[in-house]
Design a protein around this motif. Structure first.
Motif, PDB file in Angstrom:
ATOM      1  N   ARG A 149       0.899  -1.181  -0.109  1.00 18.28           N
ATOM      2  CA  ARG A 149       0.132  -0.029   0.035  1.00 18.28           C
ATOM      3  C   ARG A 149       0.726   1.414  -0.144  1.00 18.28           C
ATOM      4  NH1 ARG A 149      -2.651  -2.867   4.197  1.00 18.28           N
ATOM      5  NH2 ARG A 149      -0.944  -1.684   5.613  1.00 18.28           N
ATOM      6  N   SER A 150       1.749   1.399   0.752  1.00 14.55           N
ATOM      7  CA  SER A 150       2.696   2.457   0.834  1.00 14.55           C
ATOM      8  C   SER A 150       3.216   2.801   0.017  1.00 14.55           C
ATOM      9  CB  SER A 150       3.360   2.522   2.413  1.00 14.55           C
ATOM     10  OG  SER A 150       2.510   2.248   3.544  1.00 14.55           O
ATOM     11  N   ASP A 174      -2.249   5.569   8.166  1.00 12.05           N
ATOM     12  CA  ASP A 174      -1.929   4.424   9.032  1.00 12.05           C
ATOM     13  C   ASP A 174      -1.178   5.127  10.333  1.00 12.05           C
ATOM     14  OD1 ASP A 174      -0.832   2.357  10.276  1.00 12.05           O
ATOM     15  OD2 ASP A 174       0.405   1.490   8.557  1.00 12.05           O
ATOM     16  N   ASP A 179       4.242   4.569   7.489  1.00 10.86           N
ATOM     17  CA  ASP A 179       5.931   4.434   6.847  1.00 10.86           C
ATOM     18  C   ASP A 179       6.201   5.809   5.881  1.00 10.86           C
ATOM     19  OD1 ASP A 179       6.051   2.037   8.176  1.00 10.86           O
ATOM     20  OD2 ASP A 179       5.273   0.915   6.434  1.00 10.86           O
ATOM     21  N   ASP A 255      -2.908   6.733   2.165  1.00  6.98           N
ATOM     22  CA  ASP A 255      -2.442   5.475   2.534  1.00  6.98           C
ATOM     23  C   ASP A 255      -3.082   5.106   3.630  1.00  6.98           C
ATOM     24  OD1 ASP A 255      -0.652   3.226   2.660  1.00  6.98           O
ATOM     25  OD2 ASP A 255       0.766   4.315   3.625  1.00  6.98           O
TER      26      ASP A 255
HETATM   27 MG   LIG Z   1       2.155   0.762   4.896  1.00  2.00          MG
END
Ligand SMILES: [Mg+2]
Ligand SMILES: Nc1ncnc2c1ncn2[C@@H]1O[C@H](COP(=O)(O)OP(=O)(O)OP(=O)(O)O)[C@@H](O)[C@H]1O
Length: 393
Positions: A149-150, A174, A179, A255
């Motif tokens: 995802r990130s 998140d 991240d 994200d």
């Molecule tokens: Mg992530």
């Protein structure tokens, strides 16, 4: 996304005509309140069809207000019976046409005429809403950790920014273990936690004070630097931030964590594009099926979903066709696996920026193209609608 909205609170009526409207890309809303929050989010809207079960007084108030606020929007009203006195009141309030519920052809033609009039008006008024920036929200999601995802969100933001041609906000929702700060080597001090004290009265300078500028037209709203702070970021704050940010950006990429938190739902609810990510392994496949079921339950339109197949070239026994069948939708984009991706993450430089022709970057570029194709898709649907109406005249 759509230029047409149909308001009908009555589920039975909706079941009869709703599918025909949906087939030409009309958004459906169930209450006047939903309609009122829909319109500022979709400034390209040209037509509101008000269903027969909406009380006349509500329609009149709504129309009189919209006539001043958004003169390009035409209101076409459906009534069970046509009462001449009511029709007159409607026309005085600014309703463009009133059509009897049973007259489906009449409704199509009225809608088509209204859209044509809005287009003509938009040319004369020189106030095309498409010129107003209004950030499309794209939420990258997967119910399983570690599926990319990130890395996809960060590179998609880079692709959408087109070297500075567009303004993009990347939001790290998140909230516990975000991240994005390390992926872009950004100092973590300005972050969403700074918005907690401003919740309910956040303004643009306040939002700017918690955003970290990156490069090439990309701004980033980082996750809190300590996981505990994430719990205090409420759903309402997320909505407030996204609503405030939208007029200032072309795209907002969100994200998310591997959980369906309240904050994630807030973002999904107002997303123009939902981007579920799947990798070729059974646990991820299971989680993406559950994700798609959740999207169905929440009535998120199917045409707003873009399924991304990450690590698509990994030979592990599950083919793309197996996965598409299991998930029940086709892939929008295949993103290959490459060690260059991990190297770029470790260098904190999005691969799309350092190697725009790498196969990974090309795939992300295709995803960005699909996201920017919103306007084109809307125009095609509009033409389809006009033609359908004209053919019947
Ligand atoms: Mg992530
Ligand atoms: N297409 C790819 N090719 C190679 N490596 C990849 C690819 N996609 C993701 N990765 C690697 O997988 C790891 C996890 O990716 P990422 O952090 O983007 O996933 P995530 O879904 O955000 O995970 P988390 O649950 O930790 O938030 C990273 O090291 C990343 O470099």
């Amino acid at each position: 996304m759509s230029q047409y909205v149909y308001l009908e609170p009555d589920r039975d009526r909706l079941a009869q005509v709703g599918p025909q409207f949906q087939s030409i890309g009309t958004s459906i809303v169930h209450s006047m309140a939903d309609l009122e929050s829909h319109l500022p989010r979709y400034p390209e809207t040209l037509l509101v069809i008000v269903g027969a079960s909406v009380p006349l007084d509500e329609v009149l108030m709504f129309t009189a207000y919209q006539r001043l606020q958004r003169p390009l929007i035409g209101v076409v009203l459906v009534r069970q019976n046509l009462d001449p006195a009511d029709v007159l009141r409607c026309l005085r309030a600014g309703v463009r046409e009133v059509i009897e519920e049973s007259d489906w052809d009449g409704l199509r033609n009225a809608c088509s005429r209204s859209v044509d009039l809005s287009k003509a008006l938009s040319t004369t008024l020189h106030t095309s809403n498409e010129q107003t920036p209004y950030g499309r929200v794209i939420t990258v999601f997967a119910g399983k950790g570690g599926c990319g995802r990130s890395v996809i969100a960060v590179n998609l933001a880079a692709a959408l920014a087109a070297g500075g041609g567009r303004r993009v906000l990347l939001v790290d929702l998140d909230l516990q273990f975000g991240d994005v700060a390390i992926m872009l080597k950004l100092p973590p001090d300005r972050n969403i936690a700074g918005g907690i004290a401003m919740a309910g009265r956040l303004d643009e300078p306040g939002l700017r004070s918690i955003i970290t500028p990156y490069k090439n037209g990309i701004d980033v709203l980082l996750a809190p630097s300590s996981p505990a702070q994430g719990e205090h970021v409420r759903r309402e704050l997320v909505v407030e931030i996204l609503d405030l940010a939208r007029p200032n950006y072309d795209f907002i990429v969100v994200d998310t964590p591997a959980l369906v938190t309240d904050q994630v739902l807030a973002a999904l609810d107002i997303s123009d594009w939902l981007v579920p990510i799947v990798t070729p392994d059974l646990p991820t496949l299971k989680s993406v099926r559950l994700t798609v079921e959740m999207f169905d339950m929440l009535d998120y339109p199917k045409d707003r979903r873009m399924l991304v197949f990450n690590r698509s070239n990994t030979e592990v026994g599950l083919t793309a066709a197996d996965i598409e069948e299991a998930v029940g939708m086709p892939f929008a984009v295949h993103v290959p696996s490459s060690r260059e991706v991990t190297i770029s993450v470790n260098r904190a430089e999005p691969l799309y920026m350092t190697s725009p022709t790498h196969p990974f970057s090309l795939a992300i570029g295709r995803l960005a193209d699909l996201c920017t194709g919103v306007q084109r898709a809307a125009v095609q649907k509009k033409r389809l609608f006009s033609r359908a109406g004209k053919d019947r005249r």
